[in-house]
Design a protein around this motif. Sequence first.
Motif, PDB file in Angstrom:
ATOM      1  N   LYS A   1      47.765  32.319  37.208  1.00 54.84           N
ATOM      2  CA  LYS A   1      47.606  33.777  37.257  1.00 54.84           C
ATOM      3  C   LYS A   1      47.743  34.326  38.669  1.00 54.84           C
ATOM      4  O   LYS A   1      48.381  35.372  38.862  1.00 54.84           O
ATOM      5  CB  LYS A   1      46.260  34.167  36.630  1.00 54.84           C
ATOM      6  CG  LYS A   1      46.048  35.666  36.440  1.00 54.84           C
ATOM      7  CD  LYS A   1      47.147  36.348  35.630  1.00 54.84           C
ATOM      8  CE  LYS A   1      47.309  35.849  34.231  1.00 54.84           C
ATOM      9  NZ  LYS A   1      46.603  36.630  33.212  1.00 54.84           N
ATOM     10  N   HIS A   2      47.189  33.657  39.672  1.00 58.19           N
ATOM     11  CA  HIS A   2      47.299  34.200  41.037  1.00 58.19           C
ATOM     12  C   HIS A   2      48.749  34.210  41.513  1.00 58.19           C
ATOM     13  O   HIS A   2      49.154  35.105  42.254  1.00 58.19           O
ATOM     14  CB  HIS A   2      46.407  33.415  42.014  1.00 58.19           C
ATOM     15  CG  HIS A   2      46.837  32.023  42.286  1.00 58.19           C
ATOM     16  ND1 HIS A   2      46.483  30.964  41.480  1.00 58.19           N
ATOM     17  CD2 HIS A   2      47.602  31.499  43.286  1.00 58.19           C
ATOM     18  CE1 HIS A   2      47.000  29.852  41.969  1.00 58.19           C
ATOM     19  NE2 HIS A   2      47.688  30.150  43.056  1.00 58.19           N
ATOM     20  N   GLU A   3      49.551  33.247  41.048  1.00 55.41           N
ATOM     21  CA  GLU A   3      50.974  33.220  41.433  1.00 55.41           C
ATOM     22  C   GLU A   3      51.726  34.377  40.778  1.00 55.41           C
ATOM     23  O   GLU A   3      52.585  35.011  41.416  1.00 55.41           O
ATOM     24  CB  GLU A   3      51.598  31.888  41.008  1.00 55.41           C
ATOM     25  CG  GLU A   3      51.003  30.670  41.691  1.00 55.41           C
ATOM     26  CD  GLU A   3      51.487  29.363  41.103  1.00 55.41           C
ATOM     27  OE1 GLU A   3      51.642  28.394  41.872  1.00 55.41           O
ATOM     28  OE2 GLU A   3      51.720  29.289  39.884  1.00 55.41           O
ATOM     29  N   VAL A   4      51.403  34.642  39.516  1.00 51.64           N
ATOM     30  CA  VAL A   4      52.051  35.761  38.816  1.00 51.64           C
ATOM     31  C   VAL A   4      51.655  37.091  39.448  1.00 51.64           C
ATOM     32  O   VAL A   4      52.488  37.984  39.633  1.00 51.64           O
ATOM     33  CB  VAL A   4      51.698  35.746  37.313  1.00 51.64           C
ATOM     34  CG1 VAL A   4      52.348  36.928  36.606  1.00 51.64           C
ATOM     35  CG2 VAL A   4      52.132  34.442  36.663  1.00 51.64           C
TER      36      VAL A   4
ATOM     37  N   ILE B   1      53.736  46.537  46.684  1.00 57.56           N
ATOM     38  CA  ILE B   1      52.362  47.025  46.875  1.00 57.56           C
ATOM     39  C   ILE B   1      51.725  46.302  48.057  1.00 57.56           C
ATOM     40  O   ILE B   1      51.726  45.071  48.109  1.00 57.56           O
ATOM     41  CB  ILE B   1      51.517  46.808  45.600  1.00 57.56           C
ATOM     42  CG1 ILE B   1      51.988  47.769  44.505  1.00 57.56           C
ATOM     43  CG2 ILE B   1      50.032  47.006  45.888  1.00 57.56           C
ATOM     44  CD1 ILE B   1      51.361  47.528  43.162  1.00 57.56           C
ATOM     45  N   THR B   2      51.175  47.058  48.970  1.00 58.89           N
ATOM     46  CA  THR B   2      50.494  46.460  50.128  1.00 58.89           C
ATOM     47  C   THR B   2      48.988  46.744  50.105  1.00 58.89           C
ATOM     48  O   THR B   2      48.202  45.944  50.597  1.00 58.89           O
ATOM     49  CB  THR B   2      51.095  46.988  51.444  1.00 58.89           C
ATOM     50  OG1 THR B   2      51.086  48.425  51.418  1.00 58.89           O
ATOM     51  CG2 THR B   2      52.526  46.497  51.623  1.00 58.89           C
ATOM     52  N   ASP B   3      48.594  47.868  49.532  1.00 56.64           N
ATOM     53  CA  ASP B   3      47.167  48.213  49.470  1.00 56.64           C
ATOM     54  C   ASP B   3      46.559  47.650  48.187  1.00 56.64           C
ATOM     55  O   ASP B   3      46.609  48.274  47.126  1.00 56.64           O
ATOM     56  CB  ASP B   3      46.980  49.731  49.521  1.00 56.64           C
ATOM     57  CG  ASP B   3      45.500  50.133  49.545  1.00 56.64           C
ATOM     58  OD1 ASP B   3      44.636  49.226  49.542  1.00 56.64           O
ATOM     59  OD2 ASP B   3      45.219  51.347  49.558  1.00 56.64           O
ATOM     60  N   ARG B   4      45.976  46.470  48.288  1.00 56.81           N
ATOM     61  CA  ARG B   4      45.449  45.785  47.105  1.00 56.81           C
ATOM     62  C   ARG B   4      44.128  46.384  46.633  1.00 56.81           C
ATOM     63  O   ARG B   4      43.704  46.115  45.510  1.00 56.81           O
ATOM     64  CB  ARG B   4      45.284  44.293  47.397  1.00 56.81           C
ATOM     65  CG  ARG B   4      46.618  43.644  47.727  1.00 56.81           C
ATOM     66  CD  ARG B   4      46.525  42.152  47.941  1.00 56.81           C
ATOM     67  NE  ARG B   4      47.864  41.644  48.252  1.00 56.81           N
ATOM     68  CZ  ARG B   4      48.324  40.457  47.906  1.00 56.81           C
ATOM     69  NH1 ARG B   4      47.538  39.612  47.247  1.00 56.81           N
ATOM     70  NH2 ARG B   4      49.545  40.087  48.218  1.00 56.81           N
ATOM     71  N   SER B   5      43.513  47.192  47.456  1.00 54.42           N
ATOM     72  CA  SER B   5      42.233  47.784  47.070  1.00 54.42           C
ATOM     73  C   SER B   5      42.397  48.789  45.931  1.00 54.42           C
ATOM     74  O   SER B   5      41.422  49.166  45.285  1.00 54.42           O
ATOM     75  CB  SER B   5      41.578  48.471  48.272  1.00 54.42           C
ATOM     76  OG  SER B   5      42.312  49.623  48.643  1.00 54.42           O
TER      77      SER B   5
ATOM     78  N   LYS C   1      41.358  35.656  43.770  1.00 51.34           N
ATOM     79  CA  LYS C   1      42.131  34.807  44.684  1.00 51.34           C
ATOM     80  C   LYS C   1      43.195  35.621  45.427  1.00 51.34           C
ATOM     81  O   LYS C   1      43.612  35.256  46.522  1.00 51.34           O
ATOM     82  CB  LYS C   1      42.793  33.674  43.898  1.00 51.34           C
ATOM     83  CG  LYS C   1      43.272  32.510  44.755  1.00 51.34           C
ATOM     84  CD  LYS C   1      43.749  31.336  43.901  1.00 51.34           C
ATOM     85  CE  LYS C   1      42.583  30.504  43.427  1.00 51.34           C
ATOM     86  NZ  LYS C   1      43.040  29.213  42.831  1.00 51.34           N
ATOM     87  N   THR C   2      43.625  36.724  44.830  1.00 51.24           N
ATOM     88  CA  THR C   2      44.658  37.570  45.446  1.00 51.24           C
ATOM     89  C   THR C   2      44.084  38.859  46.031  1.00 51.24           C
ATOM     90  O   THR C   2      44.826  39.779  46.375  1.00 51.24           O
ATOM     91  CB  THR C   2      45.742  37.921  44.409  1.00 51.24           C
ATOM     92  OG1 THR C   2      45.119  38.464  43.237  1.00 51.24           O
ATOM     93  CG2 THR C   2      46.539  36.693  44.017  1.00 51.24           C
ATOM     94  N   GLY C   3      42.758  38.939  46.105  1.00 48.18           N
ATOM     95  CA  GLY C   3      42.133  40.095  46.740  1.00 48.18           C
ATOM     96  C   GLY C   3      42.015  41.315  45.868  1.00 48.18           C
ATOM     97  O   GLY C   3      41.826  42.434  46.365  1.00 48.18           O
TER      98      GLY C   3
END
Length: 218
Positions: A143-146, A156-160, A177-179
Amino acid sequence: MIENFDTLLFDLDGTLTDSTEGIVKCIEYALTKMGYEMPEDTNKFLGPPLYQSFAEFCGMNEEQVNEAVRIFRERYSTVGLFENRVYDGIPEMLDRLKKGGKRIMVATSKPEVYAVRIFEKFGLAQYFEIVGGANINGTRNYKHEVIEYVLAKADITDRSRVLMIGDRKQDADGAHKTGLKCMGILWGFGSIEELTEAGADYIADTPQQVTDLLLGKD
């Protein structure tokens, strides 16, 4: 109401569609052909990547896992992927979210080619800006790779401001794991205990509640 998310990544199996019948029948098809007993608890196969499930739950080595996946897909690619149904309230949820200005995407450990066919078959393709899944060759499986793949594709740069929505611990683990934060949903394959233990940041009982939390009540 949760106001700070403008991009939503949805899991597929157990979140948008109930794929139990197709997956279980194809697991049984593969295991029977390979001479394995069908495990009593088939629910554990619903969610994790197939490669992981065959190894972990059936004790297969890499060569056996690859053969099991190949046989599974013999049936799944023609019959199994359509032994499936859209959960009640999902089209309405997606329609409301899209009209509410949310960017809607998919992050699934299912091979992307199958996910695209499922959405086209069940009339859901119109809602998704991006459908991201695993490669058919078994890479980009977790899932984190997808999620990373979808975020890069969407630039997308703003993960928040991105929320992962899914029914199993893999969704919460992949999100963290991906923030990203994760909303666990309770109409799928996972339980409140599983999602809470995995650290889901929010919990929703119904598709209606997802839209109410993200957009406010009508």
